[in-house]
Enzyme design. Structure first.
Site, PDB file in Angstrom:
ATOM      1  N   ARG A   1      26.648  19.425  20.774  1.00  0.00           N
ATOM      2  CA  ARG A   1      26.319  18.824  19.479  1.00  0.00           C
ATOM      3  C   ARG A   1      27.504  18.073  18.863  1.00  0.00           C
ATOM      4  O   ARG A   1      27.349  16.992  18.294  1.00  0.00           O
ATOM      5  CB  ARG A   1      25.945  19.982  18.559  1.00  0.00           C
ATOM      6  CG  ARG A   1      25.008  19.689  17.526  1.00  0.00           C
ATOM      7  CD  ARG A   1      24.851  20.947  16.692  1.00  0.00           C
ATOM      8  NE  ARG A   1      24.031  20.586  15.596  1.00  0.00           N
ATOM      9  CZ  ARG A   1      22.715  20.617  15.620  1.00  0.00           C
ATOM     10  NH1 ARG A   1      22.086  21.103  16.655  1.00  0.00           N
ATOM     11  NH2 ARG A   1      22.039  20.193  14.604  1.00  0.00           N
TER      12      ARG A   1
ATOM     13  N   TYR B   1      21.283  26.360  29.161  1.00  0.00           N
ATOM     14  CA  TYR B   1      21.597  25.165  29.947  1.00  0.00           C
ATOM     15  C   TYR B   1      23.095  24.890  29.891  1.00  0.00           C
ATOM     16  O   TYR B   1      23.783  25.352  28.981  1.00  0.00           O
ATOM     17  CB  TYR B   1      20.770  23.956  29.489  1.00  0.00           C
ATOM     18  CG  TYR B   1      20.779  23.645  28.015  1.00  0.00           C
ATOM     19  CD1 TYR B   1      21.790  22.891  27.421  1.00  0.00           C
ATOM     20  CD2 TYR B   1      19.750  24.101  27.197  1.00  0.00           C
ATOM     21  CE1 TYR B   1      21.763  22.588  26.064  1.00  0.00           C
ATOM     22  CE2 TYR B   1      19.721  23.809  25.837  1.00  0.00           C
ATOM     23  CZ  TYR B   1      20.736  23.056  25.283  1.00  0.00           C
ATOM     24  OH  TYR B   1      20.706  22.766  23.938  1.00  0.00           O
TER      25      TYR B   1
ATOM     26  N   ASP C   1      15.129  16.441   9.471  1.00  0.00           N
ATOM     27  CA  ASP C   1      14.705  17.762   9.004  1.00  0.00           C
ATOM     28  C   ASP C   1      14.359  17.758   7.517  1.00  0.00           C
ATOM     29  O   ASP C   1      13.596  18.613   7.063  1.00  0.00           O
ATOM     30  CB  ASP C   1      15.823  18.796   9.245  1.00  0.00           C
ATOM     31  CG  ASP C   1      15.839  19.318  10.674  1.00  0.00           C
ATOM     32  OD1 ASP C   1      15.067  18.795  11.507  1.00  0.00           O
ATOM     33  OD2 ASP C   1      16.618  20.246  10.967  1.00  0.00           O
TER      34      ASP C   1
HETATM   35  C1  FAD Z   1      19.703  26.405  17.755  1.00  0.00           C
HETATM   36  C2  FAD Z   1      19.098  25.065  17.583  1.00  0.00           C
HETATM   37  C3  FAD Z   1      18.878  24.335  18.718  1.00  0.00           C
HETATM   38  C4  FAD Z   1      18.335  23.055  18.596  1.00  0.00           C
HETATM   39  N1  FAD Z   1      18.156  22.343  19.725  1.00  0.00           N
HETATM   40  C5  FAD Z   1      17.663  21.093  19.625  1.00  0.00           C
HETATM   41  C6  FAD Z   1      17.532  20.292  20.779  1.00  0.00           C
HETATM   42  O1  FAD Z   1      17.831  20.736  21.892  1.00  0.00           O
HETATM   43  N2  FAD Z   1      17.064  19.029  20.644  1.00  0.00           N
HETATM   44  C7  FAD Z   1      16.715  18.516  19.417  1.00  0.00           C
HETATM   45  O2  FAD Z   1      16.270  17.366  19.344  1.00  0.00           O
HETATM   46  N3  FAD Z   1      16.842  19.253  18.292  1.00  0.00           N
HETATM   47  C8  FAD Z   1      17.316  20.514  18.354  1.00  0.00           C
HETATM   48  N4  FAD Z   1      17.468  21.259  17.243  1.00  0.00           N
HETATM   49  C9  FAD Z   1      17.101  20.683  15.932  1.00  0.00           C
HETATM   50  C10 FAD Z   1      18.158  19.750  15.410  1.00  0.00           C
HETATM   51  O3  FAD Z   1      19.428  20.345  15.431  1.00  0.00           O
HETATM   52  C11 FAD Z   1      17.835  19.306  13.989  1.00  0.00           C
HETATM   53  O4  FAD Z   1      16.478  18.949  13.913  1.00  0.00           O
HETATM   54  C12 FAD Z   1      18.694  18.112  13.611  1.00  0.00           C
HETATM   55  O5  FAD Z   1      20.043  18.511  13.512  1.00  0.00           O
HETATM   56  C13 FAD Z   1      18.228  17.494  12.298  1.00  0.00           C
HETATM   57  O6  FAD Z   1      19.101  16.455  11.951  1.00  0.00           O
HETATM   58  P1  FAD Z   1      19.224  15.975  10.460  1.00  0.00           P
HETATM   59  O7  FAD Z   1      20.185  14.847  10.477  1.00  0.00           O
HETATM   60  O8  FAD Z   1      17.867  15.751   9.894  1.00  0.00           O
HETATM   61  O9  FAD Z   1      19.801  17.219   9.656  1.00  0.00           O
HETATM   62  P2  FAD Z   1      21.181  17.989   9.852  1.00  0.00           P
HETATM   63  O10 FAD Z   1      21.705  17.812  11.228  1.00  0.00           O
HETATM   64  O11 FAD Z   1      20.932  19.357   9.336  1.00  0.00           O
HETATM   65  O12 FAD Z   1      22.187  17.234   8.858  1.00  0.00           O
HETATM   66  C14 FAD Z   1      22.095  17.337   7.459  1.00  0.00           C
HETATM   67  C15 FAD Z   1      23.462  16.993   6.862  1.00  0.00           C
HETATM   68  O13 FAD Z   1      23.335  16.900   5.444  1.00  0.00           O
HETATM   69  C16 FAD Z   1      24.433  17.538   4.839  1.00  0.00           C
HETATM   70  N5  FAD Z   1      23.999  17.982   3.517  1.00  0.00           N
HETATM   71  C17 FAD Z   1      22.983  18.848   3.244  1.00  0.00           C
HETATM   72  N6  FAD Z   1      22.858  19.017   1.911  1.00  0.00           N
HETATM   73  C18 FAD Z   1      23.812  18.239   1.325  1.00  0.00           C
HETATM   74  C19 FAD Z   1      24.170  18.003  -0.034  1.00  0.00           C
HETATM   75  N7  FAD Z   1      23.515  18.576  -1.056  1.00  0.00           N
HETATM   76  N8  FAD Z   1      25.194  17.152  -0.287  1.00  0.00           N
HETATM   77  C20 FAD Z   1      25.858  16.530   0.731  1.00  0.00           C
HETATM   78  N9  FAD Z   1      25.556  16.745   2.038  1.00  0.00           N
HETATM   79  C21 FAD Z   1      24.545  17.576   2.339  1.00  0.00           C
HETATM   80  C22 FAD Z   1      24.731  18.701   5.776  1.00  0.00           C
HETATM   81  O14 FAD Z   1      26.064  19.188   5.612  1.00  0.00           O
HETATM   82  C23 FAD Z   1      24.511  18.061   7.134  1.00  0.00           C
HETATM   83  O15 FAD Z   1      25.668  17.449   7.654  1.00  0.00           O
HETATM   84  C24 FAD Z   1      17.993  22.541  17.320  1.00  0.00           C
HETATM   85  C25 FAD Z   1      18.198  23.295  16.180  1.00  0.00           C
HETATM   86  C26 FAD Z   1      18.748  24.556  16.307  1.00  0.00           C
HETATM   87  C27 FAD Z   1      18.963  25.373  15.091  1.00  0.00           C
END
Ligand code: FAD
Length: 397
Positions: free
Chosen positions: A107, A209, A287
């Protein structure tokens, strides 16, 4: 064309936020990213980036860096946990998905590639700034920040599962505990082949993996439980609890779990897919719009797809139409992926021994007789390329 010199503020420098930053900046927007974390580091964990996510990364010009950092998986192996015997395998032939690989990535490596691309594209990334509250009004979107107040013209909420932006558009949703907890851990070495393994057992399963040229093994283990555990990925647990939960598993799983140095646990919650993905001056992605259970490895891939589709729509259409087109294009696909992920847990965790044996025999027979048929059930997911939509261009490539 619509994005040239337009200011865009993105909340969250995660996978979706950083991909959106590059996609918008490459189309001429002036992008500012606000991130609460003081630095862009990630506690170690793996991600599976499937060909549909790779389509976006390729279109952003990041394919070579991804292929260099990731391991290309040859297949997904389904294994009977208690006996350690192979049940079936799904060959991951890139030819089924426009030649794009299925990569196993650390990651932190993906985040680094995305952050470098965003900075190279001219995006400003403000670390250590938390957004406390968000409100939409006639003058713009007001952000109450840990270091002051700001009004911005257009906000993208890419702030993850505990989004501050989603409730502004949808009110509070009502997540519910699925009765499952998950652990994640990294183990040095492991000597694993280039594939993802799913070890299935009654009421539990374990995915593992290799990462970084095989120097690490990534483990995610899920157990059904009646006791609640908190949502969020950073709660430490005792490795002995994980080892006890999988003490009935065969093969080399127990020996590998004995080497787990530290482990995190979290409760798996189901959230509804957001009803409204946009207001007049706000859009959600990743997310923040659609948290998903990790049973199909699609959360990050869907966030990458969202980022591309949103930028492409906003560059081609006036804002209101673009936001509507974005939601209409994305919501059905995302809802289908999430429903498929929800179903996977049931199929992996069969408790009735007769049912389990029957299901495994059926899978095994299908896998030997027609492996293409088994993996073909996912063509709609892995074979989709959002960058080839009607008005798509690949300016970043
Ligand atoms: C164990 C695990 C395994 C996974 N494996 C996979 C996989 O193999 N393949 C896959 O596609 N997905 C996988 N996922 C899912 C994937 O990690 C998430 O869906 C993805 O990270 C979502 O990305 P995002 O950018 O929407 O949110 P996030 O990656 O959660 O990023 C959100 C960001 O917003 C910031 N933030 C939040 N609130 C605030 C605030 N109030 N002020 C300022 N900053 C803020 C956070 O610090 C963070 O950096 C996995 C998840 C988990 C838990």
């Amino acid at each position: 064309m619509n994005l040239q010199d337009r200011p865009v503020t993105i909340l969250g420098a995660g996978i979706g936020g950083l991909a959106a930053a590059t996609a918008f900046a490459r189309r001429g927007a002036r992008v500012s990213v606000i991130e609460a974390a003081p630095e862009l580091s990630e506690v170690g964990a793996g991600l599976q980036i499937s060909p549909n996510g790779m389509a976006v990364l390729d279109a952003l010009g990041l394919g070579p860096a991804m292929r260099q950092s990731g391991i290309e998986a040859g297949d997904i192996a389904l294994i009977d946990g208690p006996s350690g015997r192979g049940v079936a395998h799904l060959p991951l032939d890139p030819a089924r998905a426009g030649g794009r690989p299925y990569l196993l990535m650390h990651r932190a490596d993906l985040l680094e590639i995305l952050a470098r691309a965003a900075r190279d594209a001219g995006c400003q990334i403000r670390l250590g700034t938390r957004v406390e509250a968000v409100s939409e009004g006639p003058a713009g979107v007001t952000l109450d920040l840990s270091d002051g107040r700001e009004i911005v013209d257009f906000l993208i909420g890419a702030d993850g599962v505990k989004s501050r932006v989603r409730p502004v558009l949808n009110g509070d949703d009502a997540p519910f505990f699925t009765g499952q907890v998950a652990w994640r851990a990294l183990v040095p070495g492991g000597d694993m082949p280039a594939r993802a393994e799913v070890h299935m057992g009654p009421g539990r399963h374990l995915v593992r993996y290799p990462l970084r040229g095989g120097t690490l093994t990534n483990i995610v283990a899920v157990e059904e439980r009646s006791t609640w555990a908190e949502e969020g990925w950073h709660h430490p647990d005792d490795p002995a609890v994980l080892q006890r939960a999988f003490a009935g598993f065969g093969g080399d799983v127990r020996a590998q779990l004995a080497q787990v140095p530290e482990v995190r646990i979290w409760g798996l919650f189901r959230h509804p897919v957001a009803r409204n993905w946009h207001g007049g001056q706000i859009a959600l992605l990743g997310d923040a719009a659609h948290p998903t259970l990790p049973f199909l490895a699609q959360g990050a891939n869907l966030a990458l797809e969202d980022a591309w589709v949103l930028a492409q729509a906003m560059d081609s259409l006036p804002r209101a139409g673009a936001l509507e087109a974005y939601q209409s294009a994305r919501r059905p696909r995302v809802a289908r992926a999430i429903a498929t992920a929800n179903g996977n847990a049931r199929n992996y965790h069969l408790r009735n021994p007769l049912l389990r044996r029957g299901a495994h025999l059926g899978l095994g027979a299908l896998s030997s007789a027609a492996p293409g048929l088994l993996v073909g059930r996912f063509d709609w997911l892995y074979g989709h390329d959002v960058t080839q939509g009607a008005a798509a261009t690949s300016r970043g490539a």
